[in-house]
Design an enzyme around this catalytic site. Structure first.
Site, PDB file in Angstrom:
ATOM      1  N   GLY A 160      10.518  13.413  13.246  1.00 31.22           N
ATOM      2  CA  GLY A 160      10.455  13.691  14.674  1.00 31.22           C
ATOM      3  C   GLY A 160       9.075  13.361  15.216  1.00 31.22           C
ATOM      4  O   GLY A 160       8.066  13.641  14.576  1.00 31.22           O
TER       5      GLY A 160
ATOM      6  N   GLN B  33       8.128  19.721  23.646  1.00 28.28           N
ATOM      7  CA  GLN B  33       7.036  20.060  22.720  1.00 28.28           C
ATOM      8  C   GLN B  33       6.541  18.854  21.930  1.00 28.28           C
ATOM      9  O   GLN B  33       5.458  18.861  21.379  1.00 28.28           O
ATOM     10  CB  GLN B  33       7.523  21.129  21.717  1.00 28.28           C
ATOM     11  CG  GLN B  33       7.836  22.448  22.369  1.00 28.28           C
ATOM     12  CD  GLN B  33       8.784  23.301  21.532  1.00 28.28           C
ATOM     13  OE1 GLN B  33       8.339  24.118  20.739  1.00 28.28           O
ATOM     14  NE2 GLN B  33      10.081  23.124  21.707  1.00 28.28           N
TER      15      GLN B  33
ATOM     16  N   THR C  28       3.580  17.213  12.077  1.00 29.33           N
ATOM     17  CA  THR C  28       4.748  17.932  12.582  1.00 29.33           C
ATOM     18  C   THR C  28       4.302  18.966  13.600  1.00 29.33           C
ATOM     19  O   THR C  28       3.255  19.600  13.423  1.00 29.33           O
ATOM     20  CB  THR C  28       5.601  18.648  11.514  1.00 29.33           C
ATOM     21  OG1 THR C  28       6.489  19.565  12.157  1.00 29.33           O
ATOM     22  CG2 THR C  28       4.797  19.427  10.513  1.00 29.33           C
ATOM     23  N   ILE C  29       5.101  19.107  14.632  1.00 30.61           N
ATOM     24  CA  ILE C  29       4.760  20.134  15.613  1.00 30.61           C
ATOM     25  C   ILE C  29       4.922  21.521  14.998  1.00 30.61           C
ATOM     26  O   ILE C  29       4.347  22.483  15.477  1.00 30.61           O
ATOM     27  CB  ILE C  29       5.615  20.023  16.900  1.00 30.61           C
ATOM     28  CG1 ILE C  29       7.091  20.285  16.624  1.00 30.61           C
ATOM     29  CG2 ILE C  29       5.415  18.689  17.587  1.00 30.61           C
ATOM     30  CD1 ILE C  29       7.889  20.588  17.886  1.00 30.61           C
ATOM     31  N   ASP C  30       5.725  21.613  13.922  1.00 26.72           N
ATOM     32  CA  ASP C  30       6.020  22.926  13.333  1.00 26.72           C
ATOM     33  C   ASP C  30       4.867  23.504  12.511  1.00 26.72           C
ATOM     34  O   ASP C  30       4.899  24.681  12.146  1.00 26.72           O
ATOM     35  CB  ASP C  30       7.260  22.832  12.438  1.00 26.72           C
ATOM     36  CG  ASP C  30       8.508  22.463  13.218  1.00 26.72           C
ATOM     37  OD1 ASP C  30       8.511  22.647  14.446  1.00 26.72           O
ATOM     38  OD2 ASP C  30       9.474  21.986  12.601  1.00 26.72           O
TER      39      ASP C  30
ATOM     40  N   ARG D  50      11.984  25.602  12.482  1.00 29.03           N
ATOM     41  CA  ARG D  50      13.220  25.933  11.773  1.00 29.03           C
ATOM     42  C   ARG D  50      13.028  27.015  10.735  1.00 29.03           C
ATOM     43  O   ARG D  50      13.785  27.972  10.661  1.00 29.03           O
ATOM     44  CB  ARG D  50      13.776  24.663  11.118  1.00 29.03           C
ATOM     45  CG  ARG D  50      14.254  23.681  12.129  1.00 29.03           C
ATOM     46  CD  ARG D  50      14.633  22.369  11.506  1.00 29.03           C
ATOM     47  NE  ARG D  50      13.444  21.639  11.066  1.00 29.03           N
ATOM     48  CZ  ARG D  50      13.461  20.386  10.672  1.00 29.03           C
ATOM     49  NH1 ARG D  50      14.594  19.732  10.637  1.00 29.03           N
ATOM     50  NH2 ARG D  50      12.359  19.779  10.304  1.00 29.03           N
TER      51      ARG D  50
HETATM   52  O1  F6P Z   1      10.435  19.050  12.555  1.00 28.74           O
HETATM   53  C1  F6P Z   1      10.173  19.128  13.892  1.00 28.74           C
HETATM   54  C2  F6P Z   1      11.359  19.457  14.703  1.00 28.74           C
HETATM   55  O2  F6P Z   1      10.776  19.411  15.946  1.00 28.74           O
HETATM   56  C3  F6P Z   1      12.073  20.771  14.431  1.00 28.74           C
HETATM   57  O3  F6P Z   1      11.423  21.910  14.853  1.00 28.74           O
HETATM   58  C4  F6P Z   1      13.416  20.557  15.084  1.00 28.74           C
HETATM   59  O4  F6P Z   1      14.408  21.396  14.624  1.00 28.74           O
HETATM   60  C5  F6P Z   1      13.666  19.151  14.746  1.00 28.74           C
HETATM   61  O5  F6P Z   1      12.407  18.509  14.658  1.00 28.74           O
HETATM   62  C6  F6P Z   1      14.607  18.453  15.628  1.00 28.74           C
HETATM   63  O6  F6P Z   1      14.515  17.083  15.456  1.00 28.74           O
HETATM   64  P1  F6P Z   1      15.628  16.009  15.829  1.00 28.74           P
HETATM   65  O7  F6P Z   1      16.554  16.597  16.813  1.00 28.74           O
HETATM   66  O8  F6P Z   1      14.839  14.871  16.345  1.00 28.74           O
HETATM   67  O9  F6P Z   1      16.307  15.696  14.552  1.00 28.74           O
END
Ligand code: F6P
Length: 380
Positions: free
Chosen positions: A12, A291, A139-141, A185
């Site tokens: 992502g 985000q 990663t934003i997480d 997540r």
């Molecule tokens: O890993 C980053 C993240 O933003 C998660 O928090 C989120 O669940 C996920 O990516 C969603 O990504 P996509 O919808 O692009 O698969």
């Protein structure tokens, strides 16, 4: 001496991707090294699709730009790659040998893998198979292991904080509970930090299974003190005690790939239950991809630049199979072996699942203590 390197942005997107790409490219230009970018992450590696970045005008002026000029791919795992056949059937195949062949034939001395836990697991597996990889934690997480901070996280917290500020005024005006669902997540870093920076009243994170009655109690107490509104921040992966996370299958993605789980919806559930328990009207806002998009904060620009330049320094020193990290405020590196932890099997579960090796919020983290000190209810 390295002569030719390639960058691969995967997973992502985050604000800061381009800043890292720029830092690697500029360091290459400083040292007369050729710099390329695989297009669309691991897809580009599989298809041997790349462009030259050094001296390329399209790779100029990208520091404040969101997204990634070389694209990125989600759900592309070279060890378990989705192949669509002419007859319409789909199989998942291990194309890692093809990737190794591509890199060897192209003569790349190093491939920089910009990504989260899943990307770095593949980087480690590909290193074992012969590609000189250097990971950079994205990663934003903020949940990549072995580092204090990933690039993109600060911008996400900034966006969430701004959202909380805006929700505050509308919550106060209408005497409502405003729930903000943010990403995360298995790790609640964004929720926790933005709850503190935005002055929220409740923060629910995956690491602390919540009791909705505790959150309602906190809001009712505020009501008794004349505060007829409250702000609640919920990680998408938060869940009640003894209950699973709210997930649903992503459309069109095979379950067997182990990457089909999508999160989202927990905020709505929390809003409904809090409305029932407090008698206050509740609304939920899902912040989602806001985000990830847009320009990086100054912090992320600097962090990304430091990460990119450091990764190139390490490549020039001939250090591979590593991840650049920040430890106690200082740039450093660790072995990708440490990053994958117990997840040693080549091609096994790559990331984005409960089993993957991610850095979660621990109960003795300063942020948890600070949140509790300033009266933020964590649902326990
Ligand atoms: O890993 C980053 C993240 O933003 C998660 O928090 C989120 O669940 C996920 O990516 C969603 O990504 P996509 O919808 O692009 O698969």
């Amino acid at each position: 001496m390295i002569k030719k390197v390639a960058i691969l942005a995967n997973g992502g997107d985050v604000a800061g991707f381009n800043a890292v790409i720029r830092a690697i490219k500029k360091t290459c230009e400083t040292h007369g090294i050729e710099c390329y970018g695989f297009l669309d992450g691991f897809r580009g590696l599989v298809n041997n699709n790349y462009i030259r970045l050094d001296g390329n005008p399209m790779a100029s002026g990208i520091l404040p730009k969101g997204g990634s000029i070389i694209g990125s791919s989600t759900n592309a795992i070279v060890f378990h790659y989705k192949v669509e056949h002419e007859d319409g059937t789909v199989t998942y195949e291990d194309l890692s040998d093809q990737c190794v062949k591509n890199v060897m034939e192209d003569g790349f001395d190093c491939v920089f893998t910009l990504g989260g836990d899943s990307t770095q697991k593949s980087a480690r597996d590909l290193f074992i198979k012969g590609i000189n990889t250097i990971g950079i934690p994205k990663t934003i997480d903020n949940d990549v292991t072995c580092t204090d901070v990933t690039f993109g996280y600060n911008t996400a917290v900034h966006v969430a904080t701004e959202a909380i500020d805006r929700l505050h005024t509308t919550a106060e005006t209408h005497h409502r509970i405003m729930v903000l669902e943010v990403m995360g997540r298995f790790a609640g870093w964004i929720a926790l930090e933005s709850a503190i920076s935005g002055g929220a009243d409740v923060a629910l994170i995956p690491e602390i299974p919540y009791d909705i009655n505790k959150a309602a109690e906190a809001i009712n107490k505020r009501k008794e003190h004349g505060k007829k509104f409250s702000i609640v921040v919920v990680s998408e992966g938060a869940h009640p005690l003894n209950e699973k996370q709210t997930t649903h299958a992503a459309e069109g993605i095979d379950d067997k790939a182990g990457i089909s789980i999508k999160f989202g919806g927990e905020g709505n559930r929390v809003a409904k239950e809090l409305q029932d328990l407090t008698g206050l009207e509740a609304r939920c806002t899902i912040l989602g991809y806001m985000q990830r998009g847009g320009t990086p904060t100054a912090y992320d620009r600097v962090l990304s630049t430091k990460y990119g330049a450091k990764a190139m320094e390490l490549a020039m020193e001939g250090k591979f199979g590593i991840l650049t990290v920040v430890k106690n405020g200082k740039l450093d590196y660790v072995s990708l072996e440490d990053v994958v932890g117990e997840n040693k099997e080549i091609g096994a579960v790559q990331g984005g699942t409960a089993e993957s090796s991610v850095r979660v919020v621990t109960m003795n983290d300063e942020l948890v203590k600070t949140a509790r000190d300033v009266g933020i209810c964590l649902g326990d």
